[in-house]
Design a protein around this motif. Structure first.
Motif, PDB file in Angstrom:
ATOM      1  N   MET A 330      99.185 -34.374  48.043  1.00 61.70           N
ATOM      2  CA  MET A 330      98.319 -33.223  48.238  1.00 61.70           C
ATOM      3  C   MET A 330      98.540 -32.640  49.626  1.00 61.70           C
ATOM      4  SD  MET A 330      96.315 -31.283  46.725  1.00 61.70           S
ATOM      5  CE  MET A 330      95.339 -29.937  47.348  1.00 61.70           C
ATOM      6  N   GLU A 331      98.316 -31.336  49.703  1.00 59.48           N
ATOM      7  CA  GLU A 331      98.573 -30.631  50.951  1.00 59.48           C
ATOM      8  C   GLU A 331      97.278 -30.099  51.556  1.00 59.48           C
ATOM      9  OE1 GLU A 331      99.409 -29.799  47.934  1.00 59.48           O
ATOM     10  OE2 GLU A 331      98.736 -27.774  47.496  1.00 59.48           O
ATOM     11  N   TYR A 332      97.208 -30.197  52.877  1.00 60.12           N
ATOM     12  CA  TYR A 332      96.125 -29.601  53.661  1.00 60.12           C
ATOM     13  C   TYR A 332      96.809 -29.062  54.901  1.00 60.12           C
ATOM     14  CZ  TYR A 332      93.767 -32.677  50.470  1.00 60.12           C
ATOM     15  OH  TYR A 332      93.381 -33.303  49.322  1.00 60.12           O
ATOM     16  N   ILE A 356     108.815 -33.958  50.716  1.00 60.24           N
ATOM     17  CA  ILE A 356     109.277 -32.588  50.996  1.00 60.24           C
ATOM     18  C   ILE A 356     108.359 -31.574  50.322  1.00 60.24           C
ATOM     19  CG2 ILE A 356     111.152 -30.936  50.618  1.00 60.24           C
ATOM     20  CD1 ILE A 356     113.109 -33.278  50.914  1.00 60.24           C
ATOM     21  N   HIS A 357     107.958 -31.868  49.081  1.00 62.00           N
ATOM     22  CA  HIS A 357     107.090 -30.927  48.374  1.00 62.00           C
ATOM     23  C   HIS A 357     105.771 -30.728  49.133  1.00 62.00           C
ATOM     24  CE1 HIS A 357     105.389 -28.899  44.786  1.00 62.00           C
ATOM     25  NE2 HIS A 357     104.254 -29.370  45.294  1.00 62.00           N
ATOM     26  N   GLU A 358     105.131 -31.835  49.472  1.00 63.55           N
ATOM     27  CA  GLU A 358     103.818 -31.712  50.113  1.00 63.55           C
ATOM     28  C   GLU A 358     103.941 -31.135  51.518  1.00 63.55           C
ATOM     29  OE1 GLU A 358     101.667 -31.787  48.061  1.00 63.55           O
ATOM     30  OE2 GLU A 358     102.572 -33.031  46.508  1.00 63.55           O
ATOM     31  N   CYS A 359     104.976 -31.547  52.224  1.00 57.08           N
ATOM     32  CA  CYS A 359     105.191 -30.984  53.555  1.00 57.08           C
ATOM     33  C   CYS A 359     105.583 -29.501  53.420  1.00 57.08           C
ATOM     34  CB  CYS A 359     106.279 -31.779  54.272  1.00 57.08           C
ATOM     35  SG  CYS A 359     106.516 -31.262  55.968  1.00 57.08           S
ATOM     36  N   GLY A 360     106.313 -29.192  52.357  1.00 59.31           N
ATOM     37  CA  GLY A 360     106.731 -27.811  52.098  1.00 59.31           C
ATOM     38  C   GLY A 360     105.541 -26.877  51.896  1.00 59.31           C
ATOM     39  N   HIS A 361     104.442 -27.435  51.412  1.00 59.65           N
ATOM     40  CA  HIS A 361     103.229 -26.623  51.255  1.00 59.65           C
ATOM     41  C   HIS A 361     102.682 -26.131  52.597  1.00 59.65           C
ATOM     42  CE1 HIS A 361     102.227 -26.398  47.068  1.00 59.65           C
ATOM     43  NE2 HIS A 361     102.321 -27.699  46.878  1.00 59.65           N
ATOM     44  N   GLN A 362     103.120 -26.752  53.691  1.00 60.54           N
ATOM     45  CA  GLN A 362     102.700 -26.235  54.996  1.00 60.54           C
ATOM     46  C   GLN A 362     103.120 -24.780  55.129  1.00 60.54           C
ATOM     47  OE1 GLN A 362     100.686 -27.869  56.949  1.00 60.54           O
ATOM     48  NE2 GLN A 362     100.813 -29.563  55.485  1.00 60.54           N
ATOM     49  N   ASP A 379     101.996 -20.685  45.259  1.00 62.38           N
ATOM     50  CA  ASP A 379     102.173 -21.804  46.198  1.00 62.38           C
ATOM     51  C   ASP A 379     102.951 -22.941  45.543  1.00 62.38           C
ATOM     52  OD1 ASP A 379      99.476 -22.049  44.819  1.00 62.38           O
ATOM     53  OD2 ASP A 379      99.667 -24.056  45.649  1.00 62.38           O
ATOM     54  N   GLU A 380     102.545 -23.337  44.330  1.00 58.03           N
ATOM     55  CA  GLU A 380     103.221 -24.472  43.689  1.00 58.03           C
ATOM     56  C   GLU A 380     104.650 -24.109  43.261  1.00 58.03           C
ATOM     57  OE1 GLU A 380     102.343 -27.282  44.007  1.00 58.03           O
ATOM     58  OE2 GLU A 380     100.189 -27.278  44.267  1.00 58.03           O
ATOM     59  N   GLY A 381     104.798 -22.932  42.688  1.00 60.00           N
ATOM     60  CA  GLY A 381     106.120 -22.523  42.214  1.00 60.00           C
ATOM     61  C   GLY A 381     107.105 -22.331  43.354  1.00 60.00           C
ATOM     62  N   ALA A 457     102.486 -23.070  36.832  1.00 55.67           N
ATOM     63  CA  ALA A 457     102.277 -23.161  38.279  1.00 55.67           C
ATOM     64  C   ALA A 457     103.522 -23.720  38.965  1.00 55.67           C
ATOM     65  CB  ALA A 457     101.072 -24.030  38.582  1.00 55.67           C
ATOM     66  N   TYR A 458     104.223 -24.635  38.316  1.00 60.19           N
ATOM     67  CA  TYR A 458     105.326 -25.345  38.977  1.00 60.19           C
ATOM     68  C   TYR A 458     106.700 -24.964  38.425  1.00 60.19           C
ATOM     69  CZ  TYR A 458     101.789 -28.561  40.873  1.00 60.19           C
ATOM     70  OH  TYR A 458     100.724 -29.099  41.523  1.00 60.19           O
ATOM     71  N   GLU A 459     106.896 -25.294  37.124  1.00 56.33           N
ATOM     72  CA  GLU A 459     108.258 -25.269  36.600  1.00 56.33           C
ATOM     73  C   GLU A 459     108.794 -23.856  36.368  1.00 56.33           C
ATOM     74  OE1 GLU A 459     106.655 -27.513  33.579  1.00 56.33           O
ATOM     75  OE2 GLU A 459     106.375 -29.186  34.959  1.00 56.33           O
TER      76      GLU A 459
HETATM   77 ZN   LIG Z   1     102.285 -28.803  45.165  1.00 54.94          ZN
END
Ligand SMILES: [Zn+2]
Lengths: 611, 325
Positions: A330-332, A356-362, A379-381, A457-459
């Motif tokens: 999860m990202e904050y 990388i995914h969660e850090c990428g949400h930064q 955001d997710e995509g 949202a993602y794929e």
């Molecule tokens: Zn995500």
């Protein structure tokens, strides 16, 4: 004139990174919070002082707040009713049953607006803007004694108690481990003349305005704490310690406390990017993954920073969430959670991919503050797309690992050496089965089910960006992504903002593409269904006319090296979405022909003739 | 009688009946060919004209497989990345054995597997009868006539074993893991949970080992003693195994170890051998056939050694009765 030259110099010497770092968000919110964690009661209790500035164009006499933790107050909340429909729904109920429920109780609210109205106690009212579910208490409305005009501020003093749910999704406790997220009364976003403050849904994330967070947490001495922002101050006494964390230009704040965390600190350095302190909190049994956690974080800061926009904050905190706590992945802002399976084999892109995914949400969430309720794909995509790109750039192909005898906590990982996998394979795999369930441009909770939400949202958006990259070419697409990121730092872009930038740089208007991608359910799938190649039938019958008319008989057909072959390639569109495709035909003699097909028809036969 | 002696005599019995290995192998090959032909035609239709064809001959292509498996039916469902060789098939089988998810490749394949159980029951009858017979010489006629003669017994035993295994997977497996979850279900430590889970699987493995052994001896007894009731022989097998616990378990553990060694060596060879040319591909195929032959020989060695052990131990225990016969 002088000024122009000076500015020119300035922009020459200031790197892109420093530009971003120098950038400030509009300070819509300023939270000053003082809370105490009670490990026995599983509560976080304290006072929040919020200064909210009306950054909109119209005045408002009401304030809307999220009380996200009330999603776990009882089984009738919108979140829990929707969660029951999710595949993992039963496990939610299992974890919160008995005394595992959570809530956010507002004890008192006093509001004042300098120059407008004096300190006034307010009475919270629960409202349900999305579904009229009277049992849902995740949105609170406060009616002010007087309207707050654009540019004016209101200061609220809110006393609250947050009880954390047992192993709640993203937030909660697990024995003496606490992950404290979505925990405070949090104001919605006043935009376009209305409050954008949705209820908490099972298939949805969040949305908030930028500003400043100044949070002091008091915990028992033995607890190790990680939080958004930077540690500004710490005091101790009476078996307790108080840690004060501060950060500007963020739109949420999360923290965690657990006595058993181990911590490590490293520095991210790159000649073209600002230096960032990387702090890691990890489970003692994951010591051997510390390098991987840091490496993935550094690679994200590097690649996302160079491709999109520099990470402007001085610190990033990564948390290796406690096993089975439900807070992993999860990202904050300035903090994210990742985790790893204790038995992950070497070469497997874990914990790299997740980190990388969660850090990428930064970047796509933290810095570019899209509305996760309404445009989850933004955001997710974007993060899913960029993660696979970063993963590939930093680590190449991933190992294909199968976990045998997998069950909670157990599994025997085995790497299939002969079958390497592209880090994007899972995206295609999932999309294949789920792509037709729903279309992308919907609110998170409107999708037909959990799989449709995940897919849209993602794929699907990741594949959409990947397709766009292939269609427009690297150079154009990279420019688009960089421009989109740079123009929207600390902003709330909407889908049209991205489409406008695509159209600005693409050689043709791409509205047709987005119309299909955003509003049509289905997949893009084209198959070569038949290939035939036969010697061309010789000419038979009469040729010429008049005196020169000649009859050619079947048996006169010559057999020689000049024999002509007629070939057909049958292509069928299997997916509902049509996109232009390229067809590469290779002949036995090594000759190749490339053909374009608009992909619109259900079926197309390509004819070729040659020796 | 020593375990090693039983094993040695078992090996020599199998050696005397080498032709049985060939017969079983050939029948296996024919059965496989019957199912492989439509699969080949199907693959040819699917990829015959695509460029991925040449790559697939030497290397598993995940992207192609992902698309293929999405709409795979029947036999096509058996096509999976773990078939790419090395140790993966070993793990596949271990997982199937302990989890009982035999239907995970679809009902068609499941039915095929069931059919194979009865085909094996037919061969086992022929082989065990050869080993139990004092003449101990192989003729194809005797092999098949014995296989037919004892088929009803061995089929009944196979059916009983299937029912028992079904109950095992339906009741015992969940019960054991309910206990495991009771111990570590709330643990914060994955290593602790991992080892407790491993314990659960080890218990399951020991039980599978015991059940298989009981049915092995039941087959040996029903043929050696020419009993009328195969179910009675399950009871006699239990009595025999627990009456000679060290020897029976020791012998089967030894055989199992040899089996594991064969799998490990072949797995290692196939992992190291990455076919890049057609002759290497042929070599891999050849090694795989050798592994199948070794597998058949080993299974027969199980039965032969068990028969030897059973006959020697029961003769030693009841010499009077034996003389009467
Ligand atoms: Zn995500």
């Amino acid at each position: 004139m002088n000024k122009v030259i000076y500015l020119l110099f300035l922009s020459l010497f200031l790197s892109a990174a420093e530009h971003a770092a120098a950038q400030q968000s509009p300070k819509v919110v300023s939270y000053k919070i003082d809370v105490k964690l009670s490990p026995e009661k599983k509560t976080v209790e304290g006072v929040e002082t919020l200064t909210w500035t009306n950054a909109g164009a119209t005045p408002t006499g009401e304030l809307f707040f999220h009380l996200y933790l009330n999603a776990f107050k009882n089984s009738q909340s919108t979140f829990m009713l929707e969660a029951a429909q999710r595949p993992d729904g039963p496990s939610f109920y299992e974890s919160v049953k008995n005394d595992g429920w959570g809530y956010c109780e507002v004890v008192s609210v006093v509001a004042a607006s300098p120059g407008n109205f004096k300190e006034t106690p307010l009475t919270p009212v629960y409202v349900q803007p999305d579904d009229d579910n009277a049992h849902d208490q995740t949105v609170m409305k406060l009616v002010l004694p007087k309207s707050v005009a654009p540019g004016e501020s209101v200061v609220l003093n809110i006393e609250f108690i947050s009880k954390l749910p047992h192993k709640g999704p993203r937030t909660g406790y697990h024995q003496n481990y606490f992950f404290v997220a979505q925990w405070l009364p949090k104001i919605g976003v006043w935009m376009d003349g209305e409050w954008n403050c949705h209820q908490f849904h099972a298939n949805s994330e969040f949305f908030a305005d930028y500003g400043e967070y100044d949070v002091s947490v008091t915990v028992p001495m033995e607890y190790v704490v990680g939080a958004s922002g930077v540690l500004a101050d710490s005091t101790a006494g009476d078996g307790q310690k108080t840690l004060r964390f501060r950060q500007d230009n963020i739109h949420d704040f999360a923290w965690t406390a657990w006595p058993n965390y181990k911590t490590a600190v490293r520095t991210f350095e790159h000649p073209d990017l600002p230096t960032v302190k990387m702090r890691l909190l990890y489970m003692p049994e994951h010591q051997k993954y510390v390098d991987a956690f840091f490496d993935a974080t550094a690679n994200t800061l590097k690649h996302f920073g160079l491709w999109y926009v520099a990470y402007p904050y001085p610190q990033i905190t990564s948390v290796d969430a406690v096993w089975r706590s439900n807070s992993c992945g999860m990202e904050y802002p300035t903090l994210f959670t990742t985790c790893v399976d204790w038995l992950t084999p070497k070469g497997k892109q874990q914990p790299l991919g997740l980190t990388i995914h969660e850090c990428g949400h930064q970047f796509f969430y933290g810095l570019i503050g899209t509305n996760e309720f309404e445009n989850a794909w933004m955001d997710e995509g974007f993060t899913t797309y960029a993660t696979s790109r970063c993963l590939f750039a930093a680590y190449g192909e991933g190992a294909n690992t199968k976990i045998y005898l997998a069950r909670q906590g157990f599994g025997i990982p085995f790497t299939l050496k002969n079958v390497p996998r592209d880090p994007r394979d899972w995206i295609v795999d999932n999309h294949r089965g789920r792509g037709a369930l729903d279309f992308m441009d919907r609110f998170s909770w409107d999708y037909v089910n959990r799989y449709a939400y995940r897919n849209n949202a993602y794929e699907k958006p990741a594949l959409m960006l990947w397709t766009l990259e292939n269609y427009l070419g690297d150079a154009v697409f990279n420019k688009i992504m960089k421009t989109y990121a740079e123009r929207n730092v600390f902003k709330h872009p909407k889908p049209q903002d991205f489409i406008d930038i695509v159209n600005e740089f693409a050689p043709q208007n791409m509205d047709w593409f987005f119309e299909k991608m955003l509003h049509q359910p289905g997949v893009v799938d084209v198959a070569v269904t038949k290939v035939v190649s036969t010697p061309a039938a010789a000419l038979q019958g009469y040729t010429g006319h008049g005196d020169e008319m000649e009859l050619i008989k079947a048996e006169e057909k010559k057999k020689d090296d000049d024999e002509v072959f007629e070939s057909q390639v049958h292509v069928r569109r299997l997916g509902a979405i049509s996109l232009p495709v390229e067809l590469l035909v290779t002949f036995e003699n090594g000759e190749t022909i490339e053909k374009q097909w608009d992909g619109e028809a259900a079926y197309k036969i390509f004819y070729f003739s040659g020796k | 009688m020593k375990i090693v002696d039983a094993f040695r005599q078992g090996v020599s019995l199998v050696d005397q009946n080498r032709k049985a290995i060939c017969v079983i192998y050939l029948v296996n090959l024919c059965v496989a060919a019957i199912f492989a032909t439509p699969l080949f035609i199907l693959f040819h239709k699917q990829v015959g004209a695509l460029t991925v064809r040449d790559e697939l001959a030497f290397k598993f292509n995940y992207a192609w497989w992902s698309s293929f498996s999405f709409s795979a039916k029947g036999l096509e469902e058996t096509m999976r990345p773990t078939l790419s060789g090395g140790f993966a098939p070993l793990f596949d089988n271990l997982e199937l054995l302990l989890s009982g998810k035999f239907a995970s490749f679809g009902w068609f394949v499941f039915a095929l597997g069931l059919g194979y159980v009865f085909l094996a029951a037919f061969f086992n009858g022929g082989a065990i009868a050869l080993f139990a017979d004092e003449r101990k010489t192989f003729t194809t006629g005797r092999f098949f006539s014995n296989a037919g003669l004892y088929f009803h017994h061995l089929a009944a035993l196979a059916t009983t074993a299937l029912v028992l295994f079904w109950l095992f997977y339906k009741l015992l497996n969940p019960a054991i893991f309910a206990v495991v979850d009771g111990i570590v279900g709330d643990s914060l430590s994955q290593p602790l949970a991992w080892f407790v889970n491993l314990g659960g699987y080890l218990i399951l493995f020991v039980l599978v080992f015991l059940i298989t052994m009981i049915f092995d001896y039941a087959k040996v007894i029903v043929i050696s003693e020419k009993k009328e009731s195969s179910w009675l022989c399950i009871w006699l097998a239990v009595k025999f195994i627990f009456g000679n616990f060290g020897k029976t378990v020791g012998l089967n553990a030894l055989l199992l170890l040899i089996g594991v060694a064969v799998v490990l060596v072949s797995g290692l060879v196939l992992t190291l051998l990455q076919p890049t040319q057609i002759f290497l591909l042929a070599l891999v195929f050849l090694i795989q056939q050798l592994v199948i032959l070794a597998h058949i020989a080993l299974r027969l060695t199980f039965y032969a050694s068990e028969t030897v052990l059973y006959q020697q131990q029961s003769a030693a225990a009841a010499p009077v009765k034996k003389r009467k016969r």
